[in-house]
Design a protein around this motif. Structure first.
Motif, PDB file in Angstrom:
ATOM      1  N   SER A  54      -0.035   8.445  14.949  1.00  0.00           N
ATOM      2  CA  SER A  54      -0.574   7.236  15.593  1.00  0.00           C
ATOM      3  C   SER A  54      -1.578   6.505  14.697  1.00  0.00           C
ATOM      4  O   SER A  54      -2.272   5.597  15.148  1.00  0.00           O
ATOM      5  CB  SER A  54      -1.255   7.615  16.912  1.00  0.00           C
ATOM      6  OG  SER A  54      -2.335   8.474  16.634  1.00  0.00           O
ATOM      7  N   CYS A  55      -1.656   6.902  13.414  1.00  0.00           N
ATOM      8  CA  CYS A  55      -2.712   6.376  12.534  1.00  0.00           C
ATOM      9  C   CYS A  55      -2.533   4.886  12.215  1.00  0.00           C
ATOM     10  O   CYS A  55      -1.421   4.436  11.918  1.00  0.00           O
ATOM     11  CB  CYS A  55      -2.736   7.180  11.231  1.00  0.00           C
ATOM     12  SG  CYS A  55      -4.021   6.617  10.112  1.00  0.00           S
ATOM     13  N   VAL A  56      -3.631   4.156  12.299  1.00  0.00           N
ATOM     14  CA  VAL A  56      -3.631   2.745  11.884  1.00  0.00           C
ATOM     15  C   VAL A  56      -4.811   2.482  10.943  1.00  0.00           C
ATOM     16  O   VAL A  56      -5.360   1.395  10.912  1.00  0.00           O
ATOM     17  CB  VAL A  56      -3.686   1.777  13.104  1.00  0.00           C
ATOM     18  CG1 VAL A  56      -2.382   1.802  13.867  1.00  0.00           C
ATOM     19  CG2 VAL A  56      -4.848   2.125  14.038  1.00  0.00           C
ATOM     20  N   LYS A  57      -5.176   3.531  10.161  1.00  0.00           N
ATOM     21  CA  LYS A  57      -6.374   3.398   9.324  1.00  0.00           C
ATOM     22  C   LYS A  57      -6.176   2.497   8.113  1.00  0.00           C
ATOM     23  O   LYS A  57      -7.137   2.120   7.469  1.00  0.00           O
ATOM     24  CB  LYS A  57      -6.812   4.783   8.834  1.00  0.00           C
ATOM     25  CG  LYS A  57      -7.525   5.600   9.877  1.00  0.00           C
ATOM     26  CD  LYS A  57      -8.236   6.757   9.204  1.00  0.00           C
ATOM     27  CE  LYS A  57      -8.194   7.986  10.073  1.00  0.00           C
ATOM     28  NZ  LYS A  57      -8.178   9.205   9.309  1.00  0.00           N
ATOM     29  N   CYS A  58      -4.925   2.221   7.736  1.00  0.00           N
ATOM     30  CA  CYS A  58      -4.730   1.308   6.600  1.00  0.00           C
ATOM     31  C   CYS A  58      -3.513   0.428   6.862  1.00  0.00           C
ATOM     32  O   CYS A  58      -2.779   0.628   7.834  1.00  0.00           O
ATOM     33  CB  CYS A  58      -4.587   2.075   5.278  1.00  0.00           C
ATOM     34  SG  CYS A  58      -2.952   2.765   5.024  1.00  0.00           S
ATOM     35  N   ASN A  59      -3.291  -0.524   5.976  1.00  0.00           N
ATOM     36  CA  ASN A  59      -2.228  -1.511   6.182  1.00  0.00           C
ATOM     37  C   ASN A  59      -0.817  -0.925   6.155  1.00  0.00           C
ATOM     38  O   ASN A  59       0.126  -1.569   6.627  1.00  0.00           O
ATOM     39  CB  ASN A  59      -2.325  -2.601   5.107  1.00  0.00           C
ATOM     40  CG  ASN A  59      -3.398  -3.604   5.477  1.00  0.00           C
ATOM     41  OD1 ASN A  59      -3.722  -3.747   6.659  1.00  0.00           O
ATOM     42  ND2 ASN A  59      -3.955  -4.272   4.483  1.00  0.00           N
ATOM     43  N   LEU A  60      -0.668   0.291   5.605  1.00  0.00           N
ATOM     44  CA  LEU A  60       0.677   0.884   5.565  1.00  0.00           C
ATOM     45  C   LEU A  60       1.221   1.099   6.979  1.00  0.00           C
ATOM     46  O   LEU A  60       2.436   1.139   7.184  1.00  0.00           O
ATOM     47  CB  LEU A  60       0.662   2.212   4.797  1.00  0.00           C
ATOM     48  CG  LEU A  60       0.290   2.125   3.315  1.00  0.00           C
ATOM     49  CD1 LEU A  60       0.344   3.502   2.666  1.00  0.00           C
ATOM     50  CD2 LEU A  60       1.223   1.159   2.577  1.00  0.00           C
ATOM     51  N   SER A  61       0.319   1.195   7.942  1.00  0.00           N
ATOM     52  CA  SER A  61       0.767   1.404   9.328  1.00  0.00           C
ATOM     53  C   SER A  61       1.539   0.195   9.845  1.00  0.00           C
ATOM     54  O   SER A  61       2.311   0.303  10.789  1.00  0.00           O
ATOM     55  CB  SER A  61      -0.426   1.690  10.242  1.00  0.00           C
ATOM     56  OG  SER A  61      -1.311   0.587  10.219  1.00  0.00           O
ATOM     57  N   LYS A  62       1.354  -0.966   9.199  1.00  0.00           N
ATOM     58  CA  LYS A  62       2.041  -2.182   9.678  1.00  0.00           C
ATOM     59  C   LYS A  62       3.496  -2.226   9.223  1.00  0.00           C
ATOM     60  O   LYS A  62       4.313  -2.917   9.821  1.00  0.00           O
ATOM     61  CB  LYS A  62       1.319  -3.424   9.145  1.00  0.00           C
ATOM     62  CG  LYS A  62      -0.086  -3.547   9.685  1.00  0.00           C
ATOM     63  CD  LYS A  62      -0.749  -4.799   9.159  1.00  0.00           C
ATOM     64  CE  LYS A  62      -2.204  -4.837   9.596  1.00  0.00           C
ATOM     65  NZ  LYS A  62      -3.048  -5.607   8.708  1.00  0.00           N
ATOM     66  N   THR A  63       3.812  -1.515   8.119  1.00  0.00           N
ATOM     67  CA  THR A  63       5.176  -1.633   7.578  1.00  0.00           C
ATOM     68  C   THR A  63       5.977  -0.331   7.659  1.00  0.00           C
ATOM     69  O   THR A  63       7.189  -0.342   7.513  1.00  0.00           O
ATOM     70  CB  THR A  63       5.124  -2.083   6.096  1.00  0.00           C
ATOM     71  OG1 THR A  63       4.188  -1.254   5.408  1.00  0.00           O
ATOM     72  CG2 THR A  63       4.693  -3.534   5.975  1.00  0.00           C
ATOM     73  N   ARG A  64       5.299   0.787   7.895  1.00  0.00           N
ATOM     74  CA  ARG A  64       6.023   2.074   7.932  1.00  0.00           C
ATOM     75  C   ARG A  64       6.901   2.167   9.182  1.00  0.00           C
ATOM     76  O   ARG A  64       6.651   1.490  10.178  1.00  0.00           O
ATOM     77  CB  ARG A  64       5.018   3.228   7.973  1.00  0.00           C
ATOM     78  CG  ARG A  64       4.172   3.165   9.265  1.00  0.00           C
ATOM     79  CD  ARG A  64       3.838   4.488   9.857  1.00  0.00           C
ATOM     80  NE  ARG A  64       3.273   4.327  11.170  1.00  0.00           N
ATOM     81  CZ  ARG A  64       1.984   4.487  11.471  1.00  0.00           C
ATOM     82  NH1 ARG A  64       1.117   4.818  10.531  1.00  0.00           N
ATOM     83  NH2 ARG A  64       1.572   4.335  12.717  1.00  0.00           N
TER      84      ARG A  64
END
Ligand code: URA
Length: 229
Positions: A54-64
């Motif tokens: 559930s991690c959203v600590k960095c921008n990679l969470s937007k595209t993974r």
């Protein structure tokens, strides 16, 4: 509040599915991300896996598509630490299933190791960087606590870092992989053998000799420590 609670329950259930889906035989301990019962104080591999999913600590969470907690057994002979998911892993949510993973399995076989029997495979970055670009320093910093917490619980006998990024983070150095791989390092008393990333070796066959000598070093270390399985 009710929505938040049901979101949280869904995350925990998803993590449990991922974890249980990874169980295999032998040590009763093969899992994606964790083994039930592997905990230290209030931390556990299940909790870390749930946080990763559930991690959203960095921008990679937007595209993974799928974050990867990692796969393997607790107290493995070797924990392999790669860079981050490539397209096949991002698509399936499973660690090292693409070409690099198939190649890594050959390396393990060559020194008598088996992924789901006596190894754990994880990554520095749990989410795929878009276009397979290198991870950014802020992404590595955001993700690093997950791996460090996992290491406390997984307790590998030997760590093998695959490629520059994993090697620099675990060895605490900014030297290049060519230099880092020339010696055995220590992480919290655990021997660390840096080597090239399987994807780099697939691209550049001239690196195969170096990897083979690194793998022989891993086998010698395991023999010295008395760990075969
Ligand atoms: N390459 C990595 O570094 N990690 C994976 O999980 C897959 C490919």
């Amino acid at each position: 509040m009710k929505d938040q609670l049901s979101d949280f329950i869904e995350i925990i259930n998803n993590a449990k599915d991922v974890i249980n889906g990874g169980w295999k035989t032998e040590h009763e301990s093969v899992t994606i991300g964790c083994r039930p019962g592997a905990s230290s104080g209030t931390d556990s591999l299940e909790l870390i896996a749930a946080e990763i999913l559930s991690c959203v600590k960095c921008n990679l969470s937007k595209t993974r598509h799928h974050p990867l907690p990692g796969t393997g057994v607790i107290n493995p002979v070797v924990m392999f630490i790669g860079e981050g998911p490539e397209p096949d892993e991002d698509k399936t949510g499973e660690s090292f299933v693409g070409r690099a993973g198939e190649y890594l399995d050959k390396w393990l076989d060559a020194i008598g190791l088996e992924r789901n029997k006596n190894c754990f495979v994880g990554n520095i970055i749990k989410c795929r960087p878009p276009e397979n670009r290198d991870p950014h320093p802020d992404e590595i910093t955001a993700c690093q606590p997950f791996l460090l917490r996992q290491l406390v619980l997984i307790k590998p006998t030997i760590i093998v870092t695959l490629g520059r990024f994993a090697s620099q983070v675990i060895c605490g150095s900014d030297e290049g992989i060519e230099k880092l791989r020339r010696r055995v390092h220590q992480y919290e008393g655990i021997p660390v053998v840096p080597t090239y990333h399987p994807s780099s070796v697939l691209r550049n066959k001239e690196l195969r000799g170096a990897v083979w000598s690194d793998l022989k070093r891993v086998k010698e270390l395991a023999d010295e420590i008395g760990r075969r399985n």
